[in-house]
Motif scaffolding. Structure first.
Motif, PDB file in Angstrom:
ATOM      1  N   LEU A  60       0.841  -1.202   0.000  1.00 54.17           N
ATOM      2  CA  LEU A  60       0.000   0.000   0.000  1.00 54.17           C
ATOM      3  C   LEU A  60       0.871   1.245   0.000  1.00 54.17           C
ATOM      4  O   LEU A  60       0.566   2.240  -0.649  1.00 54.17           O
ATOM      5  N   ASN A  61       1.970   1.174   0.746  1.00 55.79           N
ATOM      6  CA  ASN A  61       2.851   2.325   0.890  1.00 55.79           C
ATOM      7  C   ASN A  61       3.676   2.596  -0.358  1.00 55.79           C
ATOM      8  O   ASN A  61       3.858   3.735  -0.745  1.00 55.79           O
ATOM      9  N   SER A  62       4.170   1.527  -0.999  1.00 63.15           N
ATOM     10  CA  SER A  62       5.131   1.803  -2.067  1.00 63.15           C
ATOM     11  C   SER A  62       4.840   1.110  -3.388  1.00 63.15           C
ATOM     12  O   SER A  62       5.532   1.365  -4.370  1.00 63.15           O
ATOM     13  N   SER A  63       3.815   0.269  -3.464  1.00 63.97           N
ATOM     14  CA  SER A  63       3.511  -0.336  -4.763  1.00 63.97           C
ATOM     15  C   SER A  63       2.292   0.295  -5.416  1.00 63.97           C
ATOM     16  O   SER A  63       2.280   0.531  -6.613  1.00 63.97           O
TER      17      SER A  63
ATOM     18  N   ASP B  39      -2.169   4.676  -8.113  1.00 65.03           N
ATOM     19  CA  ASP B  39      -3.629   4.556  -8.062  1.00 65.03           C
ATOM     20  C   ASP B  39      -4.276   5.414  -6.990  1.00 65.03           C
ATOM     21  O   ASP B  39      -3.667   5.717  -5.964  1.00 65.03           O
ATOM     22  N   GLU B  40      -5.535   5.725  -7.233  1.00 63.98           N
ATOM     23  CA  GLU B  40      -6.369   6.209  -6.143  1.00 63.98           C
ATOM     24  C   GLU B  40      -7.197   5.024  -5.687  1.00 63.98           C
ATOM     25  O   GLU B  40      -7.938   4.432  -6.464  1.00 63.98           O
ATOM     26  N   ILE B  41      -7.001   4.644  -4.436  1.00 67.25           N
ATOM     27  CA  ILE B  41      -7.659   3.451  -3.902  1.00 67.25           C
ATOM     28  C   ILE B  41      -9.098   3.808  -3.557  1.00 67.25           C
ATOM     29  O   ILE B  41      -9.336   4.717  -2.774  1.00 67.25           O
ATOM     30  N   ASP B  42     -10.053   3.087  -4.147  1.00 66.22           N
ATOM     31  CA  ASP B  42     -11.440   3.392  -3.812  1.00 66.22           C
ATOM     32  C   ASP B  42     -12.141   2.288  -3.035  1.00 66.22           C
ATOM     33  O   ASP B  42     -13.301   2.425  -2.659  1.00 66.22           O
ATOM     34  N   GLU B  43     -11.441   1.198  -2.787  1.00 68.16           N
ATOM     35  CA  GLU B  43     -12.001   0.160  -1.917  1.00 68.16           C
ATOM     36  C   GLU B  43     -10.896  -0.690  -1.324  1.00 68.16           C
ATOM     37  O   GLU B  43      -9.958  -1.082  -2.008  1.00 68.16           O
TER      38      GLU B  43
ATOM     39  N   ALA C 291     -14.225  -6.612   6.618  1.00 69.42           N
ATOM     40  CA  ALA C 291     -13.958  -5.257   7.102  1.00 69.42           C
ATOM     41  C   ALA C 291     -13.653  -4.445   5.862  1.00 69.42           C
ATOM     42  O   ALA C 291     -12.772  -4.822   5.089  1.00 69.42           O
ATOM     43  N   PHE C 292     -14.388  -3.365   5.638  1.00 68.93           N
ATOM     44  CA  PHE C 292     -14.161  -2.650   4.379  1.00 68.93           C
ATOM     45  C   PHE C 292     -14.348  -1.152   4.492  1.00 68.93           C
ATOM     46  O   PHE C 292     -15.052  -0.652   5.359  1.00 68.93           O
ATOM     47  N   SER C 293     -13.634  -0.476   3.615  1.00 68.87           N
ATOM     48  CA  SER C 293     -13.865   0.961   3.460  1.00 68.87           C
ATOM     49  C   SER C 293     -14.018   1.214   1.968  1.00 68.87           C
ATOM     50  O   SER C 293     -13.330   0.611   1.149  1.00 68.87           O
ATOM     51  N   ARG C 294     -14.952   2.082   1.642  1.00 75.62           N
ATOM     52  CA  ARG C 294     -15.291   2.319   0.239  1.00 75.62           C
ATOM     53  C   ARG C 294     -15.547   3.780  -0.028  1.00 75.62           C
ATOM     54  O   ARG C 294     -16.091   4.490   0.815  1.00 75.62           O
ATOM     55  N   LYS C 295     -15.152   4.177  -1.217  1.00 79.55           N
ATOM     56  CA  LYS C 295     -15.408   5.542  -1.653  1.00 79.55           C
ATOM     57  C   LYS C 295     -16.792   5.630  -2.280  1.00 79.55           C
ATOM     58  O   LYS C 295     -17.156   4.788  -3.107  1.00 79.55           O
ATOM     59  N   VAL C 296     -17.564   6.599  -1.860  1.00 82.36           N
ATOM     60  CA  VAL C 296     -18.838   6.874  -2.509  1.00 82.36           C
ATOM     61  C   VAL C 296     -18.838   8.366  -2.809  1.00 82.36           C
ATOM     62  O   VAL C 296     -18.717   9.179  -1.892  1.00 82.36           O
TER      63      VAL C 296
ATOM     64  N   PHE D 191      -8.456  -7.454  -0.251  1.00 87.04           N
ATOM     65  CA  PHE D 191      -8.803  -7.080  -1.612  1.00 87.04           C
ATOM     66  C   PHE D 191      -8.695  -5.559  -1.712  1.00 87.04           C
ATOM     67  O   PHE D 191      -9.165  -4.841  -0.831  1.00 87.04           O
ATOM     68  N   VAL D 192      -8.047  -5.084  -2.766  1.00 90.68           N
ATOM     69  CA  VAL D 192      -7.887  -3.647  -2.962  1.00 90.68           C
ATOM     70  C   VAL D 192      -8.352  -3.301  -4.374  1.00 90.68           C
ATOM     71  O   VAL D 192      -8.051  -4.037  -5.321  1.00 90.68           O
ATOM     72  N   HIS D 193      -9.099  -2.226  -4.522  1.00 89.41           N
ATOM     73  CA  HIS D 193      -9.456  -1.768  -5.864  1.00 89.41           C
ATOM     74  C   HIS D 193      -8.866  -0.383  -6.101  1.00 89.41           C
ATOM     75  O   HIS D 193      -9.082   0.538  -5.318  1.00 89.41           O
TER      76      HIS D 193
END
Lengths: 410, 410
Positions: free
Chosen positions: A137-140, A144-148, A245-250, A280-282
């Motif tokens: 997440l930090n360096s790879s 991207d802009e992570i939306d999920e 456990a999730f966080s999502r952009k709306v 899982f990362v989107h």
């Protein structure tokens, strides 16, 4: 030679000692210098153990030894870990940790202290055990802009749900068995009520979004209300139940939650079973990615801690972590988040479906042979608020499980 | 501001331009400086395209511009990419690439040139498209000795096998369809014969083992011999067929191969379908880990290239990649590698099983309703050499597919 100190000789601490011992040749090669454990801090003594000669009971010995460049904090809990970590950083020592409570609560501050001093505060092992996720997440995922981010982040609950699915047993039976096998703690609340997963998604979200996500703000449900009958319905639908456990952009804001969800066989999280974890990362250009591995366990967790030690050794006077702002990110209320819901209600379809359809529209009915006096249905995509209102009006709900939403309109 | 140049305005090159344009704010924040594309090298002109004003046809313009700090080589193929990359590095510019042919052939040399000059030669996009795997191998899995890497590394063949499984169609039919949809090239040999996967496993193995693994040394089988009937047997066994590229430690040496294999539903690679790729890694302390995502495609691949650009920008005068020795690693012959084999033979079990058992011992028989005049069987764990000898002696083999070996005695 780089001298390090290990705070805490419990499961992870002894794993760290074992990993550094087992793989010392390759670890030293990758670090570019020999890594040597000079002290192990613990209240206890370990007569007969080869680390006994390194045991100290006073943290000041470590703090005041200028040879110690890296401190490994694997004590767990907020105090005294917080005080020790802060003092170590202020004394010019980098810190590696597996301590999710501490990172979730004080990560922003500790990262800032480290950054100001060209030190590192690394915590790969705090989320997903041995799975490399913090560093990617930090360096790879930097293009991207992570939306999920959606994770199966707790091994105990995933083990329990897997066993319930495989054996058809109740939550209570499987929990007891897991406790006997050492997969669940005697006081299992932090795991089964979702608090552990909540802290981890708070850390991952803070890192991905660059702002402090407070875990107290995250809506959290555990798995204690999941029954053997719920699992029967899931199987009938060809799905499985996972604690997600999730966080999502709306639109331009984020919401986060922890709750048991139904997921189908085409979802990459579907086959993450037993004590395994996955994240899982989107990303907006990358699309879907997933990181899978051992979410807990002495050696996998120690492997992640030691990879942090190697990175600290390679970057003794250079801060490599992105930090997140301690300025809190206001999550939006989950009430507006939208998804499908699977609902079990009292009654039978012949008599009661009309009323359900009046409220929820054209639902899909699910029945399980042998489960009489009740039936299930899947709603269309509606908001949490709508669900809540209609369920209250219906008045016959036995249980509700959210269905994971994939693809469009995340 | 950091000025960069992109060599090649094909699929990946235009993706790189698009990603840097779309996510410029977050990319610049993560890089710590604004990243600006100053030149795009291509033989063609692109009138009307907004990059037309940046197009140059002469590489020397880029080479001789001291403002250019990072060169993105997304031309593909060994030449002129090799010459351009070498000259860029010798001129003090870091290079990021998606070029697997070049990395597999000259990676050791180019890494060494970069390292001597405190520059970087990064190639995250060369294996697994957008999946972060090179950086995790380089800087996350450092506490472990890696004893297995197994990847589904080619999207075209995975798409074809997935379609064959879903639709029951023949290889030829699905290939034709894939070519029409642009998922397979008009000359599909590099994909379907396994050469592409072979180069990628050579790169991953070289990096994990620290020594040059020559792709010419890797035993490689493609998927052209897999038939609709093979898929029927796989389904009968509850398994699926995937083109796997793998390297494994046996005693103190390694072997590597690319071949279609049968894998079962508890294997994390089982549900990697369509154009997705995944890389499974086993470490001696970490245990199992897997990295999953889009193995190809314009934007996922560009996402990986741009993450390399960000890393180069953050480390303009500091080499961050482990390098591998150009001293070649001698792989052991696959003849001694051991696994179970699934074998289809002419005949029927009643008449011919006795002869099979005479040679192969107590095999498990598999039959598919409707496939007459043949049957299948699974051998016990034997070596490649034993299989080859016994199969020749039997003389009735229609096809053989290896079964992926998990767990003990890797």
């Amino acid at each position: 030679m780089i001298q390090i100190a290990v705070l805490g000789y419990g499961t992870v601490g002894s794993g760290v000692v074992e990993v550094i011992d087992t793989n010392h040749a390759s670890i030293n090669k990758k670090a570019g210098e020999e890594i040597n454990i000079k002290y192990v801090l613990d209240l206890r003594d370990f007569p007969g153990d080869k680390i006994q000669e390194k045991i100290v009971h006073d943290f000041n010995i470590i703090l005041e030894d200028p040879e110690i460049k890296i401190v490994v904090e694997v004590m767990g809990g907020v105090e005294p870990a917080y005080t020790f970590t802060k003092r170590a950083l202020l004394a010019g020592k980098s810190v590696c940790t597996s301590n999710k409570e501490l990172v979730a609560r004080h990560g922003a501050e500790l990262l800032e202290i480290a950054r100001e001093r060209n030190l590192n505060y690394l915590f790969e092992a705090s989320c997903g055990g041995g799975i490399p996720i913090i560093r990617p997440l930090n360096s790879s995922l930097t293009a991207d802009e992570i939306d999920e981010i959606t994770g199966i982040l707790n091994g105990t609950t995933n083990y329990i749900l897997t066993k319930m699915t495989e054996e058809g047993s109740s939550f209570e039976e499987v929990l007891k068995d897991a406790q006997e096998k050492g997969y669940a703690e005697r006081n299992p609340e932090a795991d089964v009520e979702g608090h552990d997963a909540c802290r981890k998604i708070a850390i991952l979200s803070s890192l991905a979004l660059g702002r402090q996500v407070d875990y107290e703000d995250i809506y959290t449900e555990g798995i204690t209300k999941i029954t053997a009958d719920d699992i029967k319905y899931a199987k009938e639908m060809g799905k499985t139940i996972k604690l997600l456990a999730f966080s999502r952009k709306v639109d331009d804001s984020f919401y986060a939650m922890v709750a048991p969800c139904l997921i189908g066989p085409t979802d990459p999280l579907y086959s993450v079973n037993g004590v395994f974890n996955a994240i899982f990362v989107h990303g907006n250009v990358l699309g879907d990615a997933m990181f899978y591995g051992s979410g807990a366990g002495k050696l996998p967790t120690a492997s992640a801690v030691v990879s942090d030690v190697v990175d600290c050794a390679k970057h003794l006077h250079r801060s490599i972590m992105s930090f997140w702002s301690s300025h809190k990110l206001e999550l939006t209320d989950i009430s507006n988040s939208r998804r499908r819901f699977f609902v079990r209600v009292k009654g039978d379809p012949a008599a009661d479906l009309a009323r359900v359809r009046e409220l929820f529209g054209d639902v899909e009915v699910v029945t399980v042979p042998g489960l009489d006096g009740e039936f299930g249905f899947k709603t269309g995509t509606i908001s949490e608020a709508e669900y809540k209102e209609k369920a209250a009006e219906l008045g016959t709900v036995i249980n509700m499980i959210r269905m994971r939403r994939v693809k469009a309109g995340r």
